[in-house]
Write a protein that holds these residues in place. Structure first.
Motif, PDB file in Angstrom:
ATOM      1  N   ARG A  54       0.955  -1.150   0.053  1.00 23.58           N
ATOM      2  CA  ARG A  54      -0.012  -0.089   0.138  1.00 23.58           C
ATOM      3  C   ARG A  54       0.811   1.307  -0.056  1.00 23.58           C
ATOM      4  O   ARG A  54       1.976   1.220   0.435  1.00 23.58           O
ATOM      5  CB  ARG A  54      -1.059   0.183   1.233  1.00 23.58           C
ATOM      6  CG  ARG A  54      -2.120  -0.840   1.373  1.00 23.58           C
ATOM      7  CD  ARG A  54      -2.515  -1.297   2.646  1.00 23.58           C
ATOM      8  NE  ARG A  54      -1.550  -2.028   3.309  1.00 23.58           N
ATOM      9  CZ  ARG A  54      -1.661  -2.206   4.817  1.00 23.58           C
ATOM     10  NH1 ARG A  54      -2.668  -1.762   5.471  1.00 23.58           N
ATOM     11  NH2 ARG A  54      -0.991  -2.717   5.332  1.00 23.58           N
ATOM     12  N   ALA A  55       0.276   2.204  -0.340  1.00 21.23           N
ATOM     13  CA  ALA A  55       0.978   3.685  -0.680  1.00 21.23           C
ATOM     14  C   ALA A  55       0.261   4.743  -0.270  1.00 21.23           C
ATOM     15  O   ALA A  55      -0.965   4.811  -0.601  1.00 21.23           O
ATOM     16  CB  ALA A  55       1.469   3.932  -1.976  1.00 21.23           C
ATOM     17  N   ALA A  71      -1.844   3.210 -13.619  1.00 21.95           N
ATOM     18  CA  ALA A  71      -2.876   3.126 -12.694  1.00 21.95           C
ATOM     19  C   ALA A  71      -2.938   3.541 -11.582  1.00 21.95           C
ATOM     20  O   ALA A  71      -3.888   3.531 -10.661  1.00 21.95           O
ATOM     21  CB  ALA A  71      -3.714   1.826 -13.027  1.00 21.95           C
ATOM     22  N   ARG A  72      -1.777   3.621 -10.843  1.00 25.41           N
ATOM     23  CA  ARG A  72      -1.362   3.856  -9.508  1.00 25.41           C
ATOM     24  C   ARG A  72      -0.329   4.971  -9.450  1.00 25.41           C
ATOM     25  O   ARG A  72       0.925   4.811  -9.469  1.00 25.41           O
ATOM     26  CB  ARG A  72      -0.740   2.713  -8.788  1.00 25.41           C
ATOM     27  CG  ARG A  72      -1.624   1.614  -8.606  1.00 25.41           C
ATOM     28  CD  ARG A  72      -3.083   1.800  -7.869  1.00 25.41           C
ATOM     29  NE  ARG A  72      -3.758   0.492  -7.443  1.00 25.41           N
ATOM     30  CZ  ARG A  72      -4.752   0.329  -8.066  1.00 25.41           C
ATOM     31  NH1 ARG A  72      -5.032   0.769  -9.187  1.00 25.41           N
ATOM     32  NH2 ARG A  72      -5.369  -0.574  -7.842  1.00 25.41           N
ATOM     33  N   PHE A  90       3.466   3.879  -9.690  1.00 22.49           N
ATOM     34  CA  PHE A  90       3.950   2.566  -8.820  1.00 22.49           C
ATOM     35  C   PHE A  90       3.895   1.041  -9.539  1.00 22.49           C
ATOM     36  O   PHE A  90       4.136   0.372  -8.709  1.00 22.49           O
ATOM     37  CB  PHE A  90       3.212   2.799  -7.489  1.00 22.49           C
ATOM     38  CG  PHE A  90       3.881   3.628  -6.383  1.00 22.49           C
ATOM     39  CD1 PHE A  90       4.235   3.138  -5.412  1.00 22.49           C
ATOM     40  CD2 PHE A  90       3.942   5.051  -6.525  1.00 22.49           C
ATOM     41  CE1 PHE A  90       4.714   3.897  -4.344  1.00 22.49           C
ATOM     42  CE2 PHE A  90       4.363   5.660  -5.880  1.00 22.49           C
ATOM     43  CZ  PHE A  90       4.923   5.358  -4.313  1.00 22.49           C
ATOM     44  N   PHE A  91       3.468   1.404 -10.746  1.00 25.32           N
ATOM     45  CA  PHE A  91       3.383   0.147 -11.646  1.00 25.32           C
ATOM     46  C   PHE A  91       5.106  -0.234 -11.557  1.00 25.32           C
ATOM     47  O   PHE A  91       5.249  -1.543 -11.231  1.00 25.32           O
ATOM     48  CB  PHE A  91       2.867   0.354 -12.987  1.00 25.32           C
ATOM     49  CG  PHE A  91       3.298  -0.865 -13.831  1.00 25.32           C
ATOM     50  CD1 PHE A  91       2.736  -1.998 -13.754  1.00 25.32           C
ATOM     51  CD2 PHE A  91       4.199  -0.704 -14.675  1.00 25.32           C
ATOM     52  CE1 PHE A  91       2.687  -2.990 -14.776  1.00 25.32           C
ATOM     53  CE2 PHE A  91       4.562  -1.527 -15.712  1.00 25.32           C
ATOM     54  CZ  PHE A  91       3.811  -2.804 -15.494  1.00 25.32           C
ATOM     55  N   PHE A  92       5.878   0.686 -11.632  1.00 24.52           N
ATOM     56  CA  PHE A  92       7.286   0.365 -11.874  1.00 24.52           C
ATOM     57  C   PHE A  92       8.029  -0.123 -10.404  1.00 24.52           C
ATOM     58  O   PHE A  92       8.882  -1.019 -10.462  1.00 24.52           O
ATOM     59  CB  PHE A  92       8.039   1.531 -12.466  1.00 24.52           C
ATOM     60  CG  PHE A  92       7.562   1.715 -13.805  1.00 24.52           C
ATOM     61  CD1 PHE A  92       7.753   0.950 -14.991  1.00 24.52           C
ATOM     62  CD2 PHE A  92       6.879   2.797 -14.295  1.00 24.52           C
ATOM     63  CE1 PHE A  92       7.447   1.112 -16.118  1.00 24.52           C
ATOM     64  CE2 PHE A  92       6.745   3.038 -15.609  1.00 24.52           C
ATOM     65  CZ  PHE A  92       6.597   2.086 -16.561  1.00 24.52           C
ATOM     66  N   VAL A  93       7.437   0.473  -9.614  1.00 25.66           N
ATOM     67  CA  VAL A  93       7.831   0.086  -8.060  1.00 25.66           C
ATOM     68  C   VAL A  93       7.484  -1.318  -7.842  1.00 25.66           C
ATOM     69  O   VAL A  93       8.314  -2.168  -7.205  1.00 25.66           O
ATOM     70  CB  VAL A  93       7.287   0.973  -7.100  1.00 25.66           C
ATOM     71  CG1 VAL A  93       7.704   0.862  -5.741  1.00 25.66           C
ATOM     72  CG2 VAL A  93       7.663   2.569  -7.371  1.00 25.66           C
ATOM     73  N   GLN A  94       6.215  -1.681  -8.396  1.00 26.73           N
ATOM     74  CA  GLN A  94       5.755  -3.014  -7.973  1.00 26.73           C
ATOM     75  C   GLN A  94       6.693  -4.088  -8.953  1.00 26.73           C
ATOM     76  O   GLN A  94       7.103  -5.150  -8.272  1.00 26.73           O
ATOM     77  CB  GLN A  94       4.376  -3.159  -8.239  1.00 26.73           C
ATOM     78  CG  GLN A  94       3.722  -4.392  -8.192  1.00 26.73           C
ATOM     79  CD  GLN A  94       2.586  -5.115  -9.282  1.00 26.73           C
ATOM     80  OE1 GLN A  94       2.835  -5.277 -10.406  1.00 26.73           O
ATOM     81  NE2 GLN A  94       1.576  -5.244  -8.667  1.00 26.73           N
ATOM     82  N   ARG A  95       6.839  -3.513 -10.006  1.00 26.53           N
ATOM     83  CA  ARG A  95       7.501  -4.294 -10.716  1.00 26.53           C
ATOM     84  C   ARG A  95       9.052  -4.901 -10.444  1.00 26.53           C
ATOM     85  O   ARG A  95       9.579  -5.737 -10.498  1.00 26.53           O
ATOM     86  CB  ARG A  95       7.592  -3.917 -12.467  1.00 26.53           C
ATOM     87  CG  ARG A  95       8.409  -4.897 -13.444  1.00 26.53           C
ATOM     88  CD  ARG A  95       8.115  -4.281 -14.638  1.00 26.53           C
ATOM     89  NE  ARG A  95       9.242  -3.197 -14.815  1.00 26.53           N
ATOM     90  CZ  ARG A  95       9.328  -2.590 -16.134  1.00 26.53           C
ATOM     91  NH1 ARG A  95       8.677  -2.940 -17.301  1.00 26.53           N
ATOM     92  NH2 ARG A  95      10.054  -1.483 -16.228  1.00 26.53           N
TER      93      ARG A  95
END
Length: 341
Positions: A237-238, A277-278, A310-315
Motif C-alpha cells: 500500500r502507498a 493506474a497507481r 507505482f507500477f514500476f515500483v511493484q515490478r
C-alpha cells in the motif's frame, strides 16, 4: 541489557485519512485466520527472552553483527537495542556499521524500527529512481533536485532518519529549527517504507515528526506486508501526504492519496494493476517549496505535477525479490566454509 520496547506494541493495520488514526481492518476483525498483527504471517511477538538471546541481539549495536542466533525473524518491533546512549555515539555507530533507516534515537535509547530486507531496500531505491528520472532534465542546473538519502535529523531528544529524502537548494533556517537541531533546512520530500515496521509506528513518525509544521512538505509512505524469507510480497500500500492540504481538527495531515499496488488487497482479492493506474502526483510548488530566492521553479522544463508510477515500483520489487532472499546471514563459526575448496 536490551528488552522489548512496548510504546507501540499494538500493530494496527489500516490508516484512516479521515481521522488520521490507525485502526484494525474489518477483514481482520471478521476472519479468524487473519491476525491483528500484520507481522504475524512471519513471526509472533516474543513473550520472554533469554539472556542469551538478548546478548546476541545486542551484537548489532556492539559490533554491527546481525548474528544468526539473535532470531531476528521473530523479533517484535519496535525493539530497544541500547540505553544511555548519546546522540553522538548513536551517529558514530550508525555510520560505522552503515545502519541507516533501521534505528532511531529517543532520549538516550536506540530503538530498532526496521530490519534490513530486500523488499524494503528495493522499494526505496525504486521510488527514488522514479522521482529522479522524472526530474532528470534539471540535473546539473540551479534547479536540480538533490537526493539526500537517509539523512540524519534531530529535534530535541529525538533523532530519526528517513528512508530517502529530496530537496532543491534551500536557505538556512533559524536555529534551532533546522533538521540538525541548528539551522540546516529540512528536505521537501520524505519517503518512508515499512516492512518489518508497523503501520501504526510509521504513521506516528510521519504525522508527529516529518509533517510537524515547518519540516517536510510531502511524505510518501509505503507498507509492504512481510512474507516468509524468499517469497514475493503480495500486499503493498502507498499513501501520499502534503501539508498544502491543511490539517484535520486533531492536527494531523490527511492523506491526499492512498492505494493498493500489490497483487492482493486486504481481502485476498487479486489485483492486476497496469502502467499509469497507481500514480502519486507531486506539484512543482511542493517539490520546490522554500526554494532559494535567486532560483526559479523550472515550470517550462519539468511537468507539473511530477507523476510517480507505482507500477514500476511493484515490478522492481517482484522481479528482484525472486532472486534474493530478504536477509542473508552467514554463520560466525565458520561452518559455511566447510565445503568450500
Amino acid at each position: 541489557m536490551a528488552t522489548l520496547y512496548n510504546d507501540y506494541d499494538t500493530d494496527l493495520d489500516s490508516y484512516s485519512s479521515v481521522s488520521g488514526k490507525c485502526s484494525t481492518s474489518a477483514s481482520s476483525a471478521t476472519t479468524a485466520t487473519q491476525s491483528e498483527d500484520e507481522n504475524a504471517s512471519v513471526s509472533k511477538p516474543l513473550v520472554r527472552m533469554s539472556d542469551e538471546l538478548k546478548k546476541f541481539r545486542r551484537l548489532w549495536w556492539d559490533q554491527g553483527n546481525l548474528h544468526p542466533k539473535a532470531d531476528w525473524d521473530n523479533v517484535k518491533l519496535p525493539y530497544l537495542l541500547a540505553e544511555s546512549i548519546t546522540f553522538e555515539e548513536y551517529e558514530r555507530r550508525g555510520d560505522m556499521f552503515n545502519v541507516h533507516g533501521c534505528w532511531e534515537w529517543r532520549n538516550g535509547k536506540v530503538i530498532i524500527i526496521e530490519l534490513p530486507s530486500d523488499p524494503h531496500e528495493i522499494c526505496i531505491s525504486s521510488i527514488s529512481r522514479e522521482l529522479m528520472h522524472r526530474c532528470g532534465s534539471v540535473i546539473q542546473t540551479d534547479a536540480e533536485i538533490y537526493g539526500l538519502g537517509s539523512i540524519r535529523t534531530r529535534v530535541g531528544g529525538s533523532g530519526k532518519e528517513a528512508d530517502a529524502s529530496f530537496s532543491p537548494e534551500k536557505p538556512d533556517v533559524t536555529s534551532p529549527n533546522g533538521r540538525d537541531g541548528n539551522n540546516k533546512p529540512w528536505p521537501n520530500i520524505v519517503i518512508e517504507v515499512a516492512y518489518s515496521e508497523t503501520v501504526q509506528h510509521v504513521m506516528d513518525k510521519v504525522q508527529n515528526y516529518w509533517l510537524h509544521p515547518n519540516r517536510a512538505h510531502d511524505v510518501i509512505v509505503v507498507k509492504i506486508n512481510p512474507v516468509p524469507r524468499g517469497q514475493v510480497p503480495m500486499r503493498m500500500r502507498a499513501w501520499h501526504f502534503c501539508v498544502s492540504d491543511g490539517r484535520l481538527p486533531n492536527g494531523t495531515v490527511p492523506a491526499r492519496n492512498m492505494f493498493e499496488f500489490g497483487t492482493q488487497d486486504e481481502f485476498g482479492n487479486a489485483l492486476n494493476i497496469q502502467q499509469g493506474a497507481r500514480i502519486i502526483s507531486i506539484q512543482l510548488d511542493c517539490l520546490y517549496h522554500d526554494l532559494l530566492p535567486n532560483i526559479q521553479i523550472p515550470r517550462k522544463t519539468l511537468p507539473d505535477p511530477i507523476e510517480l508510477d507505482f507500477f514500476f515500483v511493484q515490478r522492481a520489487i517482484f522481479r528482484m525479490t525472486k532472486f534474493y532472499s530478504s536477509l542473508c546471514i552467514l554463520p560466525t563459526d565458520g561452518t559455511h566454509l566447510a565445503n568450500e575448496p
